[in-house]
Every structure is written in structure tokens, then in C-alpha cells.
Write a protein that holds these residues in place. Structure first.
Motif, PDB file in Angstrom:
ATOM      1  N   VAL A  38       0.849  -1.185   0.000  1.00 24.29           N
ATOM      2  CA  VAL A  38       0.000   0.000   0.000  1.00 24.29           C
ATOM      3  C   VAL A  38       0.888   1.239   0.000  1.00 24.29           C
ATOM      4  O   VAL A  38       1.851   1.324   0.771  1.00 24.29           O
ATOM      5  CB  VAL A  38      -0.958   0.015   1.206  1.00 24.29           C
ATOM      6  CG1 VAL A  38      -1.709   1.338   1.306  1.00 24.29           C
ATOM      7  CG2 VAL A  38      -1.956  -1.140   1.092  1.00 24.29           C
ATOM      8  N   VAL A  39       0.553   2.171  -0.890  1.00 21.56           N
ATOM      9  CA  VAL A  39       1.294   3.426  -1.027  1.00 21.56           C
ATOM     10  C   VAL A  39       0.328   4.571  -0.724  1.00 21.56           C
ATOM     11  O   VAL A  39      -0.746   4.652  -1.329  1.00 21.56           O
ATOM     12  CB  VAL A  39       1.870   3.588  -2.444  1.00 21.56           C
ATOM     13  CG1 VAL A  39       2.628   4.902  -2.573  1.00 21.56           C
ATOM     14  CG2 VAL A  39       2.759   2.405  -2.807  1.00 21.56           C
ATOM     15  N   ILE A  40       0.696   5.443   0.200  1.00 22.68           N
ATOM     16  CA  ILE A  40      -0.130   6.592   0.558  1.00 22.68           C
ATOM     17  C   ILE A  40       0.474   7.848  -0.063  1.00 22.68           C
ATOM     18  O   ILE A  40       1.667   8.115   0.109  1.00 22.68           O
ATOM     19  CB  ILE A  40      -0.204   6.785   2.083  1.00 22.68           C
ATOM     20  CG1 ILE A  40      -0.594   5.482   2.795  1.00 22.68           C
ATOM     21  CG2 ILE A  40      -1.149   7.931   2.434  1.00 22.68           C
ATOM     22  CD1 ILE A  40      -1.969   4.988   2.504  1.00 22.68           C
ATOM     23  N   ASN A  41      -0.342   8.611  -0.778  1.00 25.93           N
ATOM     24  CA  ASN A  41       0.087   9.913  -1.291  1.00 25.93           C
ATOM     25  C   ASN A  41      -0.835  10.985  -0.727  1.00 25.93           C
ATOM     26  O   ASN A  41      -2.005  11.058  -1.086  1.00 25.93           O
ATOM     27  CB  ASN A  41       0.051   9.940  -2.823  1.00 25.93           C
ATOM     28  CG  ASN A  41       0.597  11.257  -3.390  1.00 25.93           C
ATOM     29  OD1 ASN A  41       1.009  12.144  -2.652  1.00 25.93           O
ATOM     30  ND2 ASN A  41       0.593  11.378  -4.700  1.00 25.93           N
ATOM     31  N   VAL A  42      -0.299  11.789   0.192  1.00 20.03           N
ATOM     32  CA  VAL A  42      -1.029  12.943   0.722  1.00 20.03           C
ATOM     33  C   VAL A  42      -0.598  14.128  -0.134  1.00 20.03           C
ATOM     34  O   VAL A  42       0.441  14.740   0.106  1.00 20.03           O
ATOM     35  CB  VAL A  42      -0.724  13.153   2.221  1.00 20.03           C
ATOM     36  CG1 VAL A  42      -1.536  14.327   2.775  1.00 20.03           C
ATOM     37  CG2 VAL A  42      -1.043  11.881   3.007  1.00 20.03           C
ATOM     38  N   VAL A  43      -1.396  14.438  -1.146  1.00 20.65           N
ATOM     39  CA  VAL A  43      -0.957  15.300  -2.245  1.00 20.65           C
ATOM     40  C   VAL A  43      -0.782  16.753  -1.805  1.00 20.65           C
ATOM     41  O   VAL A  43      -1.612  17.308  -1.075  1.00 20.65           O
ATOM     42  CB  VAL A  43      -1.968  15.230  -3.411  1.00 20.65           C
ATOM     43  CG1 VAL A  43      -1.480  16.062  -4.599  1.00 20.65           C
ATOM     44  CG2 VAL A  43      -2.189  13.776  -3.826  1.00 20.65           C
ATOM     45  N   ARG A  44       0.306  17.345  -2.287  1.00 20.47           N
ATOM     46  CA  ARG A  44       0.570  18.764  -2.105  1.00 20.47           C
ATOM     47  C   ARG A  44       0.695  19.415  -3.481  1.00 20.47           C
ATOM     48  O   ARG A  44       0.772  18.740  -4.505  1.00 20.47           O
ATOM     49  CB  ARG A  44       1.849  18.978  -1.304  1.00 20.47           C
ATOM     50  CG  ARG A  44       3.069  18.361  -1.926  1.00 20.47           C
ATOM     51  CD  ARG A  44       4.278  18.438  -1.017  1.00 20.47           C
ATOM     52  NE  ARG A  44       5.101  19.615  -1.266  1.00 20.47           N
ATOM     53  CZ  ARG A  44       6.165  19.943  -0.528  1.00 20.47           C
ATOM     54  NH1 ARG A  44       6.496  19.188   0.517  1.00 20.47           N
ATOM     55  NH2 ARG A  44       6.877  21.005  -0.800  1.00 20.47           N
ATOM     56  N   ALA A  45       0.715  20.736  -3.496  1.00 14.89           N
ATOM     57  CA  ALA A  45       0.737  21.469  -4.761  1.00 14.89           C
ATOM     58  C   ALA A  45       2.079  21.315  -5.461  1.00 14.89           C
ATOM     59  O   ALA A  45       3.127  21.220  -4.827  1.00 14.89           O
ATOM     60  CB  ALA A  45       0.428  22.941  -4.524  1.00 14.89           C
ATOM     61  N   GLY A  46       2.043  21.269  -6.770  1.00 18.64           N
ATOM     62  CA  GLY A  46       3.240  21.167  -7.595  1.00 18.64           C
ATOM     63  C   GLY A  46       3.034  21.954  -8.868  1.00 18.64           C
ATOM     64  O   GLY A  46       2.097  22.747  -8.963  1.00 18.64           O
ATOM     65  N   PRO A  47       3.887  21.740  -9.887  1.00 20.66           N
ATOM     66  CA  PRO A  47       4.978  20.765  -9.978  1.00 20.66           C
ATOM     67  C   PRO A  47       6.213  21.206  -9.202  1.00 20.66           C
ATOM     68  O   PRO A  47       6.207  22.237  -8.549  1.00 20.66           O
ATOM     69  CB  PRO A  47       5.252  20.711 -11.495  1.00 20.66           C
ATOM     70  CG  PRO A  47       4.883  22.083 -11.981  1.00 20.66           C
ATOM     71  CD  PRO A  47       3.715  22.500 -11.134  1.00 20.66           C
ATOM     72  N   GLY A  48       7.268  20.381  -9.332  1.00 19.85           N
ATOM     73  CA  GLY A  48       8.476  20.649  -8.567  1.00 19.85           C
ATOM     74  C   GLY A  48       8.189  20.545  -7.081  1.00 19.85           C
ATOM     75  O   GLY A  48       7.356  19.765  -6.639  1.00 19.85           O
ATOM     76  N   LEU A  49       8.863  21.336  -6.278  1.00 19.09           N
ATOM     77  CA  LEU A  49       8.591  21.340  -4.844  1.00 19.09           C
ATOM     78  C   LEU A  49       7.273  22.026  -4.541  1.00 19.09           C
ATOM     79  O   LEU A  49       6.649  21.769  -3.527  1.00 19.09           O
ATOM     80  CB  LEU A  49       9.735  22.025  -4.092  1.00 19.09           C
ATOM     81  CG  LEU A  49      11.061  21.255  -4.090  1.00 19.09           C
ATOM     82  CD1 LEU A  49      12.139  22.066  -3.390  1.00 19.09           C
ATOM     83  CD2 LEU A  49      10.907  19.895  -3.424  1.00 19.09           C
ATOM     84  N   GLY A  50       6.834  22.925  -5.434  1.00 20.55           N
ATOM     85  CA  GLY A  50       5.516  23.529  -5.310  1.00 20.55           C
ATOM     86  C   GLY A  50       5.282  24.157  -3.958  1.00 20.55           C
ATOM     87  O   GLY A  50       6.025  25.037  -3.529  1.00 20.55           O
ATOM     88  N   GLY A  51       4.258  23.695  -3.269  1.00 16.44           N
ATOM     89  CA  GLY A  51       3.933  24.202  -1.939  1.00 16.44           C
ATOM     90  C   GLY A  51       3.372  23.092  -1.092  1.00 16.44           C
ATOM     91  O   GLY A  51       3.052  22.007  -1.584  1.00 16.44           O
ATOM     92  N   ILE A  52       3.203  23.362   0.201  1.00 10.98           N
ATOM     93  CA  ILE A  52       2.783  22.309   1.132  1.00 10.98           C
ATOM     94  C   ILE A  52       1.265  22.256   1.297  1.00 10.98           C
ATOM     95  O   ILE A  52       0.745  21.424   2.035  1.00 10.98           O
ATOM     96  CB  ILE A  52       3.447  22.483   2.509  1.00 10.98           C
ATOM     97  CG1 ILE A  52       3.018  23.806   3.156  1.00 10.98           C
ATOM     98  CG2 ILE A  52       4.956  22.379   2.377  1.00 10.98           C
ATOM     99  CD1 ILE A  52       3.490  23.967   4.599  1.00 10.98           C
ATOM    100  N   GLN A  53       0.537  23.133   0.599  1.00 15.33           N
ATOM    101  CA  GLN A  53      -0.914  23.158   0.712  1.00 15.33           C
ATOM    102  C   GLN A  53      -1.537  22.029  -0.124  1.00 15.33           C
ATOM    103  O   GLN A  53      -0.903  21.475  -1.012  1.00 15.33           O
ATOM    104  CB  GLN A  53      -1.457  24.513   0.265  1.00 15.33           C
ATOM    105  CG  GLN A  53      -1.151  25.657   1.221  1.00 15.33           C
ATOM    106  CD  GLN A  53       0.285  26.147   1.099  1.00 15.33           C
ATOM    107  OE1 GLN A  53       0.926  25.931   0.076  1.00 15.33           O
ATOM    108  NE2 GLN A  53       0.781  26.803   2.130  1.00 15.33           N
ATOM    109  N   PRO A  54      -2.815  21.705   0.157  1.00 15.70           N
ATOM    110  CA  PRO A  54      -3.459  20.568  -0.525  1.00 15.70           C
ATOM    111  C   PRO A  54      -3.669  20.803  -2.011  1.00 15.70           C
ATOM    112  O   PRO A  54      -3.848  21.937  -2.465  1.00 15.70           O
ATOM    113  CB  PRO A  54      -4.805  20.437   0.198  1.00 15.70           C
ATOM    114  CG  PRO A  54      -5.059  21.784   0.795  1.00 15.70           C
ATOM    115  CD  PRO A  54      -3.714  22.320   1.158  1.00 15.70           C
TER     116      PRO A  54
END
Length: 358
Positions: free
Chosen positions: A104-120
Motif C-alpha cells: 500500500v502506497v499513501i500519497n497525501v498530495v501537495r501542490a506542484g509541480p516541482g517542490l511547489g507548496g505544502i498546501q493541498p
């Protein structure tokens, strides 16, 4: 029934995984999913499990490959990360898909591309549903819309991984990972038949045949045969595991479609639109792959328009348009960069489209 407890989404993922039998976790910290690793670091040693913070996401994912290939003594294996970290895990995920290994792989997605931002964000939809890494393969992708669904789907994810011998991804986002909601943790006995891991490299003391875990096949015809067999398995998954929710669609003339946390926002918009006299409904894909294409035929009989609402520049909309196949127009409304769409924004967009169509 067990009592409800207030818990953060990321911690709910971790506890639900432990209750589902996960005893091997390999990860690396990245916002906004770090609490998954932090929780596992505290809990795993207390239950005889293994927690290891690797030196990188690449190492963590390959450790999952090793533990999954060994059958992990019958236990289950998980890793988690956020968007840039999942990109780094892509090679190993492709290897695990090619070796038919459950995890099982969990992806808690943040903004991108690249490092983007830490927001949803929801801008990893393409990555999750269109193969993710290299080669011909698919991932089962589950999209919870609440912390309770995170708990329930984590258990389901491990079952699906073992039944179909495939990596399964839970696609959450920074909002779901960080929010706190009351949930019920229940030790449920699976109603599914979970096959024994007779293929695992657990040693040959039981006088069984020698097992090999591998994704490398030099002969083209051999690789083609294995790939075709795997795609037959994918057909079975499409037939048996596709899930969605239809909300207020029976008489709907205007359909919103969204997944995950955005679907919750759209539900509020549907209720308000109906209060204002617009017959709105919602189709929420729960499995992003397999995508519930049939829902867009079954639940749009009286609909004139569909609006796909996403925290991205428009990714799921491509699957929606394929499902509709030109029968009715499909519009898009999205926020990106870590911004979250509000119900009033969606309502205004619906009114603009309805007014334009008149």
C-alpha cells in the motif's frame, strides 16, 4: 459499536494500517504527510513491527519491494509520502507492479509541480491513474473524502493488494491529512478470501519449489505473455472493484463531479443550488482507477451539463469526457497552487454556465 475518537487524517491512516495487519513501514518525512511516519515510529516497536526511516524516498520504496517480496512473514507492508516523494518512489513502484507484489502506497498530495507548496492539491491524478512509473501497468487508486473513509479504505487497500497481488495507492491530499474528525476504529474481519502468499521468498524449509521475485524478462515473448496475463487481472479488477457515489442525481439537470475532499465541498454546493431551484447532483468517483465510467451513463440520463471541479488545472476531467463520450458538454472549474474551491465559487460557476446555456 466502538466509540468515536477525534483523530488527524494522517494518524488515522497509520492506525488503520496497523489494525489491518501492517507490520512493516518504510518512509521518509515530507509535509503534509509526516505525521504518518511519526505515528508509525512510535507504534511499530510496541507491536513487534518494523519502522525504518530510510535515507531517501528511493531507498524507502525499495525496502517495501524487499519486504513485500519476502512475504513479510505474512504481514503487510506500507509506505507513505507526498507528491515529490511519490515521484521518487515511482521506479520501485513500477518494479513492484512488474513483480506482482502487494503493498500500500499513501500519497497525501501537495501542490506542484516541482517542490511547489505544502498546501493541498489534486494535481497528482495523472500520475496516480495513468501508470505512475514506466511500463505497461496500473495501480488501484482509492480516493477517500473523509477521515472515516481514510480508515475504511486503508483496510480495503491491504485486502485488494493481497487479493490481486498489486500495489494499491490511497490518494488523499493535504487537507484530509491535516484535518481532525471523529472516527470509529473497528477491528473488522475481512469478508474477502485472502490468498496465501505461496509465491513469497520465505525460504525452502517446507520443501516447496524455489520462488523467484523478478520484473526482468529478457525474451520479448515471455514478457508479453506475462503482461497480457496481468492485464486480464486488471479486467477483473475493473469488473469487481469499481466504486462511486451518486448524490441527488435522480432528477438532476446539472451534474457536479469531484473526488476526495473537493467532493464534500461540491455536496454543499449541490444542496444550496437545489435550495435556489437548480436541480443539481454529484457523481463522486471513489476508485480513480478503475474509473467508474458507467456512472456517467447511468446517472446523467436527464442531465444537460457536467462540471468537473478539481484542485488542479484539470486532470480527472479527461476521464469524465471519455466516459460521457460527447453526449453532453463537460465544463471545468479548478483552483491550483494549494488553493481550495469554496462552495460559493462553484455555485457562481454553475449559474454562469446555466445562464450561458439559456
Amino acid at each position: 459499536m466502538a466509540e468515536k475518537v477525534l483523530v488527524k487524517g494522517n494518524e488515522a491512516i497509520a492506525e488503520a494500517a496497523i489494525m489491518a495487519g501492517c507490520r512493516y513501514f518504510f518512509g521518509y518525512p515530507i509535509t503534509p504527510q509526516t505525521e504518518v511516519s511519526a505515528y508509525m515510529a512510535k507504534r511499530m516497536p510496541k507491536i513487534g513491527g518494523v519502522f525504518l526511516q530510510a535515507e531517501s524516498e528511493v531507498s524507502a520504496a525499495n525496502m517495501v519491494y524487499g519486504a513485500a517480496g519476502a512475504g513479510a512473514s505474512g504481514a503487510r507492508v506500507m509506505t507513505s509520502s507526498s507528491s515529490p516523494g511519490i515521484s521518487l518512489k515511482a521506479e520501485a513502484i513500477s518494479y513492484m507492479a512488474g513483480a506482482d507484489l502487494p503493498c500500500v502506497v499513501i500519497n497525501v498530495v501537495r501542490a506542484g509541480p516541482g517542490l511547489g507548496g505544502i498546501q493541498p492539491a489534486q494535481s497528482d491524478y495523472f500520475q496516480a491513474t495513468k501508470g505512475h512509473g514506466h511500463g505497461d501497468y496500473r495501480l488501484i487508486v482509492l480516493a477517500p473524502s473523509s477521515v472515516q473513509e481514510i480508515v475504511d479504505m486503508t483496510s480495503d487497500a491491504f485486502d485488494l493488494a493481497d487479493i490481486y497481488r498489486t500495489p494499491v495507492m490511497i490518494l488523499a491530499d493535504g487537507m484530509l491529512g491535516q484535518m481532525m474528525e471523529p472516527v470509529v476504529f473497528e477491528q473488522k474481519k475481512s469478508t474477502r478470501i485472502i490468498p496465501e502468499k505461496t509465491w513469497a521468498t520465505t525460504g525452502t524449509e517446507m520443501k516447496r519449489e524455489h520462488n523467484i521475485i523478478n520484473s526482468l524478462y529478457i525474451q520479448p515473448n515471455v514478457l508479453e505473455k506475462i503482461t497480457l496475463e496481468r492485464y486480464e487481472k486488471y479486467k477483473t479488477i475493473e469488473q469487481n472493484e469499481t466504486k462511486y457515489e451518486a448524490y441527488q442525481t435522480d432528477d438532476a439537470e446539472f451534474i457536479l463531479t469531484a473526488y476526495g475532499s473537493v467532493a464534500r465541498i461540491c455536496k454543499n454546493a449541490v444542496d444550496e443550488l437545489r435550495a435556489q431551484g437548480i436541480k443539481a447532483g454529484l457523481i463522486r468517483p471513489i476508485t480513480l482507477w478503475p474509473f467508474p465510467s458507467e456512472a456517467y451513463q447511468t446517472h446523467t440520463a436527464g442531465a444537460k451539463t457536467i462540471l468537473s471541479v478539481e484542485m488542479s488545472m484539470g486532470q480527472m476531467i479527461e476521464d469524465v469526457r471519455l466516459a460521457v463520450n460527447g453526449r453532453i458538454p463537460v465544463y471545468f472549474y479548478g483552483r491550483t497552487g494549494g488553493n481550495i474551491p469554496y462552495p460559493n465559487e462553484i455555485i457562481d460557476e454553475v449559474k454562469k454556465i446555466v445562464g450561458g446555456e439559456k
